[in-house]
Write an enzyme that holds these catalytic residues in place. Structure first.
Site, PDB file in Angstrom:
ATOM      1  CG  HIS A 307       2.502   5.146  10.852  1.00 22.60           C
ATOM      2  ND1 HIS A 307       2.421   4.329  11.966  1.00 22.60           N
ATOM      3  CD2 HIS A 307       3.670   4.863  10.239  1.00 22.60           C
ATOM      4  CE1 HIS A 307       3.520   3.595  12.012  1.00 22.60           C
ATOM      5  NE2 HIS A 307       4.283   3.880  10.993  1.00 22.60           N
ATOM      6  CG  ASP A 364       9.498   6.330   3.988  1.00 18.64           C
ATOM      7  OD1 ASP A 364      10.671   6.728   4.121  1.00 18.64           O
ATOM      8  OD2 ASP A 364       9.141   5.170   4.232  1.00 18.64           O
TER       9      ASP A 364
HETATM   10  N1  ACO Z   1      -4.434   8.811   1.358  1.00 15.89           N
HETATM   11  C1  ACO Z   1      -5.789   8.866   1.355  1.00 15.89           C
HETATM   12  N2  ACO Z   1      -6.561   8.194   2.247  1.00 15.89           N
HETATM   13  C2  ACO Z   1      -5.936   7.452   3.171  1.00 15.89           C
HETATM   14  C3  ACO Z   1      -4.523   7.343   3.229  1.00 15.89           C
HETATM   15  C4  ACO Z   1      -3.774   8.067   2.278  1.00 15.89           C
HETATM   16  N3  ACO Z   1      -2.431   8.008   2.291  1.00 15.89           N
HETATM   17  N4  ACO Z   1      -4.182   6.531   4.238  1.00 15.89           N
HETATM   18  C5  ACO Z   1      -5.316   6.123   4.805  1.00 15.89           C
HETATM   19  N5  ACO Z   1      -6.388   6.684   4.165  1.00 15.89           N
HETATM   20  C6  ACO Z   1      -7.806   6.526   4.531  1.00 15.89           C
HETATM   21  C7  ACO Z   1      -8.354   5.173   4.128  1.00 15.89           C
HETATM   22  O1  ACO Z   1      -8.893   5.197   2.818  1.00 15.89           O
HETATM   23  C8  ACO Z   1      -9.385   4.916   5.193  1.00 15.89           C
HETATM   24  O2  ACO Z   1     -10.507   5.706   4.885  1.00 15.89           O
HETATM   25  P1  ACO Z   1     -11.995   5.185   5.277  1.00 15.89           P
HETATM   26  O3  ACO Z   1     -12.012   5.109   6.774  1.00 15.89           O
HETATM   27  O4  ACO Z   1     -12.900   6.228   4.714  1.00 15.89           O
HETATM   28  O5  ACO Z   1     -12.155   3.847   4.615  1.00 15.89           O
HETATM   29  C9  ACO Z   1      -8.736   5.525   6.451  1.00 15.89           C
HETATM   30  O6  ACO Z   1      -7.879   6.561   5.965  1.00 15.89           O
HETATM   31  C10 ACO Z   1      -7.938   4.537   7.293  1.00 15.89           C
HETATM   32  O7  ACO Z   1      -6.961   3.921   6.448  1.00 15.89           O
HETATM   33  P2  ACO Z   1      -6.483   2.402   6.547  1.00 15.89           P
HETATM   34  O8  ACO Z   1      -5.918   1.990   5.243  1.00 15.89           O
HETATM   35  O9  ACO Z   1      -7.588   1.575   7.132  1.00 15.89           O
HETATM   36  O10 ACO Z   1      -5.353   2.522   7.662  1.00 15.89           O
HETATM   37  P3  ACO Z   1      -4.230   1.457   7.934  1.00 15.89           P
HETATM   38  O11 ACO Z   1      -3.778   1.691   9.326  1.00 15.89           O
HETATM   39  O12 ACO Z   1      -4.690   0.092   7.562  1.00 15.89           O
HETATM   40  O13 ACO Z   1      -3.087   1.852   6.873  1.00 15.89           O
HETATM   41  C11 ACO Z   1      -1.232   2.914   5.850  1.00 15.89           C
HETATM   42  C12 ACO Z   1      -1.974   2.610   7.167  1.00 15.89           C
HETATM   43  C13 ACO Z   1      -0.986   1.599   5.084  1.00 15.89           C
HETATM   44  C14 ACO Z   1       0.133   3.514   6.180  1.00 15.89           C
HETATM   45  C15 ACO Z   1      -2.079   3.894   4.993  1.00 15.89           C
HETATM   46  O14 ACO Z   1      -2.267   5.101   5.693  1.00 15.89           O
HETATM   47  C16 ACO Z   1      -1.469   4.157   3.612  1.00 15.89           C
HETATM   48  O15 ACO Z   1      -1.729   3.402   2.668  1.00 15.89           O
HETATM   49  N6  ACO Z   1      -0.640   5.251   3.469  1.00 15.89           N
HETATM   50  C17 ACO Z   1       0.006   5.529   2.218  1.00 15.89           C
HETATM   51  C18 ACO Z   1       1.235   4.628   2.074  1.00 15.89           C
HETATM   52  C19 ACO Z   1       2.370   5.020   2.977  1.00 15.89           C
HETATM   53  O16 ACO Z   1       2.744   6.183   3.100  1.00 15.89           O
HETATM   54  N7  ACO Z   1       2.956   3.990   3.634  1.00 15.89           N
HETATM   55  C20 ACO Z   1       4.129   4.175   4.507  1.00 15.89           C
HETATM   56  C21 ACO Z   1       3.767   3.886   5.933  1.00 15.89           C
HETATM   57  S1  ACO Z   1       5.119   4.254   6.991  1.00 15.89           S
HETATM   58  C22 ACO Z   1       6.168   2.982   6.765  1.00 15.89           C
HETATM   59  O17 ACO Z   1       5.815   1.853   6.519  1.00 15.89           O
HETATM   60  C23 ACO Z   1       7.538   3.268   6.897  1.00 15.89           C
END
Ligand code: ACO
Length: 428
Positions: A307, A364
């Site tokens: 998140h 979620d």
């Molecule tokens: N699975 C694996 N790796 C992940 C995940 C995941 N679900 N989420 C983040 N990471 C990793 C990234 O690859 C990144 O790794 P790195 O530092 O080695 O490059 C690190 O964790 C940080 O991730 P970001 O994408 O930079 O974090 P950001 O804050 O931009 O994204 C997000 C947050 C979009 C929610 C992300 O965690 C994600 O894509 N999660 C899966 C989708 C999801 O569940 N979305 C619902 C969010 S809640 C809502 O909107 C109601």
């Protein structure tokens, strides 16, 4: 302590006020940055460090896992309030008393008809259309049937618009599902509660009386409350920015629905369930999917994990996980999907990749398990999220308009070509 921040650039010092929120959050107010510095701007892709507004609606602390609507904790609201009370609270700032709640509900019931002509638009969609696309289009189309733009300076006009959309939106939600299932459209029943009526409009069989199931209605109430607002997330920021051009409420909401659809935002609930189903179909090998999620050359992400703001735990996920156990138990459903979800969570919480990046289950991760138990088709999950988020979007739009916020218009840093003379087609 200084309430100013100093920026030093090119040998010059510039001071900017630091403002403090009611929960002691600090922000550097850079409103005068460009004027003071002769054009310096900031760059912050994804707005990870940028506050777009002051807001009195929702407080969340991502480190401590706190979420409050208008000061009330999400835990208490999910336990003690119903969705309509929460909608009133978010939009108008206070919990309603019995009289206010009754009047609010009555006003909503009086606006619950959707023009019959709208059905022609619904009919034009193929059955295979994703319900989020249908919902966004129908919400936008509502403008054509309610063309008077809201006079935001009139309390009555504002109230009228809010009641109108709270009344009609559930009808559109129900229509999108019935279209998908090939069921005839159903009308609401003014004798029913707000959420009960939504459930009836979605599920009533043409050949049977609608029978209320308290477990189901309570579960829906809880899920809708948990999704009702989440301060300046992607879809809410979209609603605010579209509304900031003085586009109408319905048009702003329609754009919010589109923003919510994406799998990185509200679309995650559908993506989570599809992922869990795929893991079950693949023999339940959670380790394989954990490895895929960690492999940087694989685009797969563990959906429902991570998140932007919560870096400790998502309080909504805690409530939903407990609710999933209770609701499935009460309904007598055993679903292997829930076991796989719990298995994945356990592994992730012990895995350095997830621990180091502070990736925890979000709202979620478990919501789809409950929606599935309630008989809601997977493609409708994000529509249910939109239904829950509606009061939050309305509250945020209202706040933005009442505060007379300027049109949203970020800056950029241009990195393209410098001037070059035009080349005639024949010479290229
Ligand atoms: N699975 C694996 N790796 C992940 C995940 C995941 N679900 N989420 C983040 N990471 C990793 C990234 O690859 C990144 O790794 P790195 O530092 O080695 O490059 C690190 O964790 C940080 O991730 P970001 O994408 O930079 O974090 P950001 O804050 O931009 O994204 C997000 C947050 C979009 C929610 C992300 O965690 C994600 O894509 N999660 C899966 C989708 C999801 O569940 N979305 C619902 C969010 S809640 C809502 O909107 C109601």
């Amino acid at each position: 302590m200084s309430d100013k921040a100093t920026l030093e650039y090119n040998g010059e010092k510039y001071e900017f006020p630091v403002i403090t929120g009611t929960e002691n959050e600090k922000a550097i107010d850079i409103k005068t940055l460009r004027a003071a510095t002769g054009g310096l701007t900031t760059i912050d892709p994804g707005y990870k460090n940028t506050g777009s507004c002051k807001s009195e609606i929702t407080f969340l602390d991502g480190e401590k896992g706190i979420l409050r609507y208008r000061g009330y904790s999400i835990e208490e609201l999910a336990e003690k309030a119903d969705f309509l009370e929460v909608a009133y609270l978010l939009i108008f700032g206070e919990l309603p008393n019995t009289e206010q709640l009754t009047a609010f509900h009555l006003d909503i019931k009086n606006e619950s008809h959707v023009d019959e002509e709208m059905k022609k638009i619904l009919d034009a969609f193929p059955k295979s259309a994703h319900p989020m696309g249908v919902l966004s289009s129908l919400t936008s189309a509502l403008v054509a049937f309610n063309p008077v733009s809201v006079n935001v300076t009139s309390k009555d006009a504002m109230y009228g618009a809010i009641v109108r959309i709270l009344a009609k939106f559930p009808v559109l939600v129900a229509w999108t599902m019935r279209k998908k299932k090939g069921l005839p459209l159903d009308y609401g029943d003014d004798e029913l509660g707000y959420v009960e009526n939504i459930h009836k409009m979605m599920f009533k069989k043409p050949t049977k009386e609608y029978v209320k199931n308290k477990i189901v209605i309570d579960a829906l109430d809880k899920l809708l409350i948990l999704h009702a607002d989440h301060e300046q997330n992607c879809s809410t920021s979209t609603v605010r920015i579209v509304g900031s051009s003085h586009a109408g409420l319905f048009a702003s909401l329609s754009s919010g629905i589109s923003a919510l659809w994406g799998p990185l935002h509200g679309g995650a609930n559908q993506a989570v369930l599809e992922m869990l189903e795929a893991i079950v179909a693949d023999g339940g090998d959670t380790k394989k999917y954990m490895a895929k999620a960690k492999d940087k050359s694989d685009p797969f992400r563990l959906m429902g994990f991570g998140h932007r703001v919560y870096k400790n735990f998502d309080p909504r996920a805690k409530i939903i996980k407990k609710a999933a156990d209770e609701i499935l138990g009460d309904l007598g459903i055993e679903d292997p999907i829930l076991d796989v979800a719990k298995g994945l969570e356990k592994e992730a919480l012990e895995d350095p990749y997830f621990v180091d990046r502070k990736l925890y289950p979000n709202v979620d991760f478990y919501s789809g398990v409950i929606y599935r138990a309630l008989g809601i088709p997977t493609e409708m999950f994000t529509v249910m999220f939109a239904l829950g988020r509606l009061p939050g979007w309305i509250a945020q739009w209202r706040e933005m308009r009442l505060n007379n916020e300027p049109i949203g218009r970020p800056r950029q840093v241009y990195t393209g070509e410098n001037y070059r003379p035009f080349v005639d087609l024949a010479l290229r």
